[in-house]
Design an enzyme around this catalytic site. Structure first.
Site, PDB file in Angstrom:
ATOM      1  N   ASP A  10       0.839  -1.185   0.000  1.00 60.22           N
ATOM      2  CA  ASP A  10       0.000   0.000   0.000  1.00 60.22           C
ATOM      3  C   ASP A  10       0.881   1.245   0.000  1.00 60.22           C
ATOM      4  OD1 ASP A  10      -1.706   2.133   0.641  1.00 60.22           O
ATOM      5  OD2 ASP A  10      -2.830   0.983   2.119  1.00 60.22           O
ATOM      6  N   ILE A  11       0.755   2.072  -1.026  1.00 62.04           N
ATOM      7  CA  ILE A  11       1.608   3.255  -1.148  1.00 62.04           C
ATOM      8  C   ILE A  11       1.405   4.227   0.009  1.00 62.04           C
ATOM      9  CG2 ILE A  11       0.054   4.633  -2.607  1.00 62.04           C
ATOM     10  CD1 ILE A  11       2.731   5.237  -4.270  1.00 62.04           C
ATOM     11  N   ASN A  24      -6.152  12.757 -10.693  1.00 63.43           N
ATOM     12  CA  ASN A  24      -6.902  13.208 -11.860  1.00 63.43           C
ATOM     13  C   ASN A  24      -6.646  14.702 -12.002  1.00 63.43           C
ATOM     14  OD1 ASN A  24      -9.029  14.741 -10.474  1.00 63.43           O
ATOM     15  ND2 ASN A  24      -9.792  12.739  -9.829  1.00 63.43           N
ATOM     16  N   GLY A  32      -9.140   4.855  -6.787  1.00 61.76           N
ATOM     17  CA  GLY A  32      -7.842   4.199  -6.873  1.00 61.76           C
ATOM     18  C   GLY A  32      -6.804   4.799  -5.938  1.00 61.76           C
ATOM     19  N   VAL A  33      -5.584   4.956  -6.451  1.00 66.93           N
ATOM     20  CA  VAL A  33      -4.475   5.506  -5.676  1.00 66.93           C
ATOM     21  C   VAL A  33      -4.827   6.911  -5.177  1.00 66.93           C
ATOM     22  CG1 VAL A  33      -2.090   6.348  -5.842  1.00 66.93           C
ATOM     23  CG2 VAL A  33      -2.695   4.138  -6.821  1.00 66.93           C
ATOM     24  N   ASP A  34      -5.421   7.711  -6.049  1.00 65.97           N
ATOM     25  CA  ASP A  34      -5.779   9.090  -5.712  1.00 65.97           C
ATOM     26  C   ASP A  34      -6.692   9.126  -4.483  1.00 65.97           C
ATOM     27  OD1 ASP A  34      -5.846  11.870  -6.021  1.00 65.97           O
ATOM     28  OD2 ASP A  34      -7.367  11.819  -7.588  1.00 65.97           O
ATOM     29  N   THR A 123      -2.534   2.652 -14.826  1.00 66.20           N
ATOM     30  CA  THR A 123      -2.891   1.245 -15.040  1.00 66.20           C
ATOM     31  C   THR A 123      -4.241   0.857 -14.463  1.00 66.20           C
ATOM     32  OG1 THR A 123      -1.725   0.532 -13.047  1.00 66.20           O
ATOM     33  CG2 THR A 123      -0.481   0.515 -15.123  1.00 66.20           C
ATOM     34  N   GLY A 124      -4.877   1.755 -13.735  1.00 66.24           N
ATOM     35  CA  GLY A 124      -6.192   1.457 -13.160  1.00 66.24           C
ATOM     36  C   GLY A 124      -7.296   1.843 -14.127  1.00 66.24           C
ATOM     37  N   VAL A 125      -8.090   2.832 -13.742  1.00 67.88           N
ATOM     38  CA  VAL A 125      -9.228   3.234 -14.569  1.00 67.88           C
ATOM     39  C   VAL A 125      -8.790   3.829 -15.916  1.00 67.88           C
ATOM     40  CG1 VAL A 125     -10.809   3.554 -12.634  1.00 67.88           C
ATOM     41  CG2 VAL A 125      -9.460   5.494 -13.453  1.00 67.88           C
TER      42      VAL A 125
END
Length: 167
Positions: A10-11, A24, A32-34, A123-125
């Site tokens: 987990d980042i 975004n 996601g990460v954001d 690589t996600g959405v």
């Protein structure tokens, strides 16, 4: 020379100087990460992003660019936000994806960061194929002129970890 390491995890748990956010363009949080970074870091990150929108980035952060904010409650000092490109089979956007890594390292250098954690940007959405994204990311970081001593790719699952670690 920059050391490149790969971690499955987990980042938001990374004890580094700077965590890179696959943001975004609005800079106001997302999925996601954001979303994870905004949730874990708390309202200070969103407040800093709102201030950026009110000053320099009224139309949002352009794809391939990067900007830094506080890391709020994260165990990092800063968050470097970068906007990855949406994958397209009709248009080669590889240069924009590479720019995310170069620009993030440039911002990290300006901050004096020595350790930086990256996710697998786009690589996600945004649907960038994992193996190609890994190739672009690792090649770009290897070629970058930076004072960053360690770049840590933090991959959420085993598939992403394997794609990056095999580069």
């Amino acid at each position: 020379m920059t050391i490149i390491t790969f971690v499955q995890g987990d980042i938001t748990d990374q004890h580094v100087d700077a965590v890179v956010n696959a943001a975004n363009s609005s800079l106001l949080g997302g999925g996601g990460v954001d979303g994870a970074i905004h949730r874990a870091g708390g309202p200070a990150i969103l407040d800093a992003c709102r201030a950026l929108r009110a000053s320099h980035y009224g139309k949002g952060l352009p794809t391939g660019k990067a900007v830094a904010t506080t890391a709020g409650r994260l165990p990092a000092r800063w968050v470097v936000h970068t906007v990855g490109p949406v994958f397209s089979r009709q248009e080669d956007r590889s240069d924009l994806l590479a720019s995310c890594y170069r620009e993030s390292l440039r911002v990290a250098d300006e901050l004096g960061a020595r350790t930086v954690a990256f996710p697998a940007i786009s690589t996600g959405v945004y649907r960038w194929p994992m193996e190609d994204a890994a190739r672009i990311a690792v090649e770009t970081v290897r070629a970058a002129e930076t004072a960053v001593e360690e770049v840590r790719f933090v991959l959420f699952d085993e598939r992403a970890y394997e794609a990056f670690a095999s580069q």
